[in-house]
Design a protein around this motif. Sequence first.
Motif, PDB file in Angstrom:
ATOM      1  N   LEU A 378       0.653  -1.372  -0.309  1.00  0.00           N
ATOM      2  CA  LEU A 378      -0.075   0.171   0.022  1.00  0.00           C
ATOM      3  C   LEU A 378       0.718   1.209   0.236  1.00  0.00           C
ATOM      4  N   CYS A 379       1.803   1.438   0.737  1.00  0.00           N
ATOM      5  CA  CYS A 379       2.306   2.189   0.832  1.00  0.00           C
ATOM      6  C   CYS A 379       3.423   2.188  -0.488  1.00  0.00           C
ATOM      7  N   GLU A 380       3.755   1.721  -1.288  1.00  0.00           N
ATOM      8  CA  GLU A 380       3.717   1.772  -3.204  1.00  0.00           C
ATOM      9  C   GLU A 380       2.658   2.663  -3.110  1.00  0.00           C
ATOM     10  N   TYR A 381       1.506   2.296  -3.239  1.00  0.00           N
ATOM     11  CA  TYR A 381       0.726   2.630  -4.380  1.00  0.00           C
ATOM     12  C   TYR A 381       0.300   3.907  -3.483  1.00  0.00           C
ATOM     13  N   ALA A 382       0.668   5.045  -2.559  1.00  0.00           N
ATOM     14  CA  ALA A 382       0.959   6.190  -2.265  1.00  0.00           C
ATOM     15  C   ALA A 382       1.405   6.565  -2.809  1.00  0.00           C
ATOM     16  N   ALA A 383       2.867   6.661  -3.265  1.00  0.00           N
ATOM     17  CA  ALA A 383       4.233   7.163  -4.514  1.00  0.00           C
ATOM     18  C   ALA A 383       3.196   7.164  -5.674  1.00  0.00           C
ATOM     19  N   ASN A 384       1.700   6.644  -6.034  1.00  0.00           N
ATOM     20  CA  ASN A 384       1.887   6.379  -8.008  1.00  0.00           C
ATOM     21  C   ASN A 384       1.672   7.669  -8.291  1.00  0.00           C
ATOM     22  N   VAL A 385       1.454   7.526  -9.054  1.00  0.00           N
ATOM     23  CA  VAL A 385       1.600   8.775 -10.301  1.00  0.00           C
ATOM     24  C   VAL A 385      -0.784   9.514  -9.909  1.00  0.00           C
ATOM     25  N   ASP A 386      -1.031   8.492  -9.828  1.00  0.00           N
ATOM     26  CA  ASP A 386      -2.905   8.284  -9.447  1.00  0.00           C
ATOM     27  C   ASP A 386      -3.278   9.181  -8.824  1.00  0.00           C
ATOM     28  N   PRO A 388      -6.217   9.585  -6.682  1.00  0.00           N
ATOM     29  CA  PRO A 388      -7.003   9.211  -6.293  1.00  0.00           C
ATOM     30  C   PRO A 388      -6.907   7.645  -5.758  1.00  0.00           C
ATOM     31  N   ILE A 389      -5.705   6.615  -6.199  1.00  0.00           N
ATOM     32  CA  ILE A 389      -5.476   5.538  -5.895  1.00  0.00           C
ATOM     33  C   ILE A 389      -4.137   5.482  -4.962  1.00  0.00           C
ATOM     34  N   ALA A 390      -3.821   6.893  -4.554  1.00  0.00           N
ATOM     35  CA  ALA A 390      -2.714   7.078  -4.076  1.00  0.00           C
ATOM     36  C   ALA A 390      -3.805   7.550  -2.146  1.00  0.00           C
ATOM     37  N   ARG A 391      -4.229   8.091  -2.693  1.00  0.00           N
ATOM     38  CA  ARG A 391      -5.281   8.922  -1.191  1.00  0.00           C
ATOM     39  C   ARG A 391      -5.941   7.176  -0.792  1.00  0.00           C
ATOM     40  N   GLU A 392      -6.595   6.592  -1.677  1.00  0.00           N
ATOM     41  CA  GLU A 392      -7.680   5.255  -0.606  1.00  0.00           C
ATOM     42  C   GLU A 392      -6.000   4.501  -0.366  1.00  0.00           C
ATOM     43  N   SER A 393      -4.694   4.534  -0.907  1.00  0.00           N
ATOM     44  CA  SER A 393      -4.199   3.728  -0.509  1.00  0.00           C
ATOM     45  C   SER A 393      -3.472   3.996   0.857  1.00  0.00           C
ATOM     46  N   ILE A 394      -3.953   5.598   1.448  1.00  0.00           N
ATOM     47  CA  ILE A 394      -3.227   6.464   2.482  1.00  0.00           C
ATOM     48  C   ILE A 394      -4.158   5.630   3.552  1.00  0.00           C
ATOM     49  N   ARG A 395      -6.053   5.496   2.992  1.00  0.00           N
ATOM     50  CA  ARG A 395      -6.831   6.050   3.892  1.00  0.00           C
ATOM     51  C   ARG A 395      -6.428   4.168   4.001  1.00  0.00           C
ATOM     52  N   ALA A 396      -6.647   3.313   2.998  1.00  0.00           N
ATOM     53  CA  ALA A 396      -6.429   1.590   3.945  1.00  0.00           C
ATOM     54  C   ALA A 396      -5.305   1.601   4.466  1.00  0.00           C
ATOM     55  N   VAL A 397      -3.780   2.130   4.711  1.00  0.00           N
ATOM     56  CA  VAL A 397      -3.369   2.045   5.742  1.00  0.00           C
ATOM     57  C   VAL A 397      -3.356   2.043   6.912  1.00  0.00           C
ATOM     58  N   GLY A 398      -4.227   3.583   7.279  1.00  0.00           N
ATOM     59  CA  GLY A 398      -5.342   3.731   8.041  1.00  0.00           C
ATOM     60  C   GLY A 398      -6.078   3.116   8.859  1.00  0.00           C
ATOM     61  N   LYS A 399      -6.645   2.197   8.355  1.00  0.00           N
ATOM     62  CA  LYS A 399      -8.322   1.541   8.500  1.00  0.00           C
ATOM     63  C   LYS A 399      -7.316  -0.023   9.314  1.00  0.00           C
ATOM     64  N   ILE A 400      -6.001  -0.500   8.323  1.00  0.00           N
ATOM     65  CA  ILE A 400      -5.543  -1.579   8.712  1.00  0.00           C
ATOM     66  C   ILE A 400      -4.748  -1.245  10.668  1.00  0.00           C
ATOM     67  N   ALA A 401      -4.428  -0.093  10.910  1.00  0.00           N
ATOM     68  CA  ALA A 401      -3.795   0.265  12.183  1.00  0.00           C
ATOM     69  C   ALA A 401      -4.966   0.580  12.699  1.00  0.00           C
ATOM     70  N   LEU A 402      -5.656   1.146  13.049  1.00  0.00           N
ATOM     71  CA  LEU A 402      -7.149   0.777  13.805  1.00  0.00           C
ATOM     72  C   LEU A 402      -7.692  -0.382  13.826  1.00  0.00           C
ATOM     73  N   GLN A 403      -7.049  -1.322  13.024  1.00  0.00           N
ATOM     74  CA  GLN A 403      -7.719  -2.915  13.152  1.00  0.00           C
ATOM     75  C   GLN A 403      -6.798  -3.013  14.238  1.00  0.00           C
ATOM     76  N   GLN A 404      -5.285  -2.599  14.614  1.00  0.00           N
ATOM     77  CA  GLN A 404      -4.378  -3.091  16.295  1.00  0.00           C
ATOM     78  C   GLN A 404      -4.027  -4.576  15.022  1.00  0.00           C
ATOM     79  N   TYR A 405      -2.873  -3.841  14.486  1.00  0.00           N
ATOM     80  CA  TYR A 405      -2.234  -5.193  13.985  1.00  0.00           C
ATOM     81  C   TYR A 405      -0.880  -4.209  13.627  1.00  0.00           C
ATOM     82  N   ASP A 406      -0.592  -4.937  13.952  1.00  0.00           N
ATOM     83  CA  ASP A 406       1.081  -3.745  13.639  1.00  0.00           C
ATOM     84  C   ASP A 406       1.400  -2.392  13.969  1.00  0.00           C
TER      85      ASP A 406
END
Length: 830
Positions: A378-386, A388-406
Amino acid sequence: MAPPAHSQRSPSPSQPSGKGEVSDLKMQLRQLAGSRAPGTDDSKRDLYKKVISYMTIGIDVSSLFSEMVMCSATSDIVLKKMCYLYVGNYAKGNPDLALLTINFLQRDCKDIDPMIRGLALRSLCSLRVANLVEYLVGPLGSGLKDNSSYVRMVAVIGVLKLYHISAATCVDADFPMTLKHLMLNDPDAQVVANCLSALQEIWGLEASKSEEASREREALLCKPLIYYFLNRIKEFSEWAQCLVLELVAKYVPSDSNEIFDIMNLLEDRLQHANGAVVLATIKVFLHLTLSMTDVHQQVYERIKAPLLTLVSLGSSEQSYAILSHLHLLVMRAPMLFSSDYKHFYCQYNDPFYVKKLKLEMLTAVANESNTYEIVTELCEYAANVDIPIARESIRAVGKIALQQYDVNAIVDRLLQFLEMEKDYVTAETLVLVKDLLRKYPQWSHDCIAVVGNISSKNVQEPKAKAALIWMLGEYAQDMPDAPYVLESLVDNWDDEHSAEVRLHLLTAVMKCFLRRPPETQKALGAALAAGLADFHQDVHDRALFYYRLLQHNVSTAECVVNPPKQAVSVFADTQSNEIKDRIFDEFNSLSVVYQKPAYMFTDKEHRGPFAFSEELGNLSTGVESGSDVVSAQMVEANDNDLLLSTSEKEEIRGPSSNGSAYSAPSFDDSSNQWQLSVPSSQASLAIDDLLGLGLPIVANPAPSPPPLKLNAKAVLDPSTFQQKWRQLPVSVSQECSVNPQGVAALTSPQALLRHMQGHSIHCIASGGQAPNFKFFFFAQKAEESSTYLVECIINSSSCKASLKIKADDQGSSEAFSALFQSALSKFGMP
């Protein structure tokens, strides 16, 4: 008034420039009508093609109707097809002209060529003219008995068309029973499939009018008929297989052996090349094994491979449809798909909608064993030229963090995003850091150290700016420049167009003032003055509230604005479990793609708040059920009666600023003193009088329970309750509050059942888990057998209860509602 000028068509060889060419066509068709010379059919073809092309581009050629019909006397099937197309197009709008076609269509229905018979019958049924239904019965009856399977197939669909034109004619001719006989005995599989489709629609519509039709519709789900279809399923087309599988999904087997027999029979359908057949088969497997937990889990394991194969094949649209169904299954059983997370990595040529869905699935399958790999991707996608996808990938990282994993590694990754110096990356990361700090306050030191280096001038998106302001206020004691950053934002108040940002700014300045008063006093004065003069009502009201709160007592203000906070354990889900279950019930439909039940996008009257199902069968009697989580819906209040006209406001308030009796407080830099333009007589106004109208507020005494006596030993069996619930109309539907002590006691819903039983109100079914609980109660009058039925949905997070009451005695429903609410309000009280 002059009529509007019509747009001029540019003349071209493919369309007539006036009525002259239509007249020429009419003359040429008339000359060829009775001709038997060689090459006549070729000449007719050319003329027919011209007529069809004119008709296709919207030119009215209905004046050629008689000539087209006269020229149809030919054995050329191509001419027949074009003639039928022309007739079908103009017959409905010209019923009188359609009458001219009856003779030649009926004649063609008896042609020796089965193709012509079928085409003629299809065209005859497609006229859709109510006055001509009497001419359809004979040809349809003959078509259903025709030797050609093609003609029978067309005749079956013709019966359905006849039903929609005139249901009475169709039923009186006994066509439904004829179709049933064909369905059970016809050797052609497509005829059988058409019969099934037509009968399902006809009996489904007739069921509300006729008990016989209702019985026939239920008979479609009997064991012999289901096995008959399953044994012939390989003969059917792909469309027909989907139709049969949809029917089988509604069938309830008698025992587990029957379930395994059906699954073994359909095992090879999972390998079918058509995605619709595979999804229909999966639906059958899932629905048959819902009551068999171990087998149901094995079904998930079995269907993974076919679904993942379909995702990698075919078009992007098919991949999205299959992924939508996979997403639904992943949300229900994420652990079963956790090892297949690499299948959900985004491909460079995936369209945005596919990538977005894959990101959601990566978030859902993340666990302790795969979090590192998923977050790295997901961090690779955050540097994407697209972007909207970069935004969605950052949100995905945040959601995983809120699930208490690592969490440790993920927080470090998020803080690295803030150093990328890309506006959209910074904006999305700030919003996520705010949520992380709400759940993990222990990370505030590391996060604030990085956030403090971000200039508010570089953050333009409202949500991101609101998140930054929230952190400035919440952690003002840890950020040396917080008062000065907030002051600069207050100075640019008029340039901030987002009400959300202005509201957060008011609260942040207030928090900062309570922690660092000397440095923030000037900013608070300016913020309250700007807020009271603000055109947005919410901003104005909050500023006025803070102003009066400070005027009343600073210590009280600190308790209200900045109380001790507990970490947020669970963030609210956007969809209730009941909606998710309903979507699962509608597997293999658009409901899965839209991620909402069908009624939400098909029924206009149901596009508002979700209405609960009237069915009680899935609730356990008198005990908790963890699977029945129900989300209580807020009732939308109509505030029109609360609004005053401008003149009325002026009469009540007199001259004011922004509709308030208070003028904005000003701050004198020279004396460092507040200058409040509040009359001394108003200095002791109650905090409840937020609008400053100076009106006396008298607390209404709590209404005493109405004199309605209930039978303490009332008895009602579940089947009677369910029958009454379906038959009786809703007498009272409203929402009430539940006291916090009662909500705290809901950790054991049995306590509520005992409490209500003490008030002669008995529970017959209950379900749900925190924060949502659903109960069904009943009560009976002491002096007569009148019964009250109650659906009570309690949301423990909002301390609200939604009530729906049905009663034999409609007149006493309000009295019982008051009694029920009185009993509910006492729950949890000492």
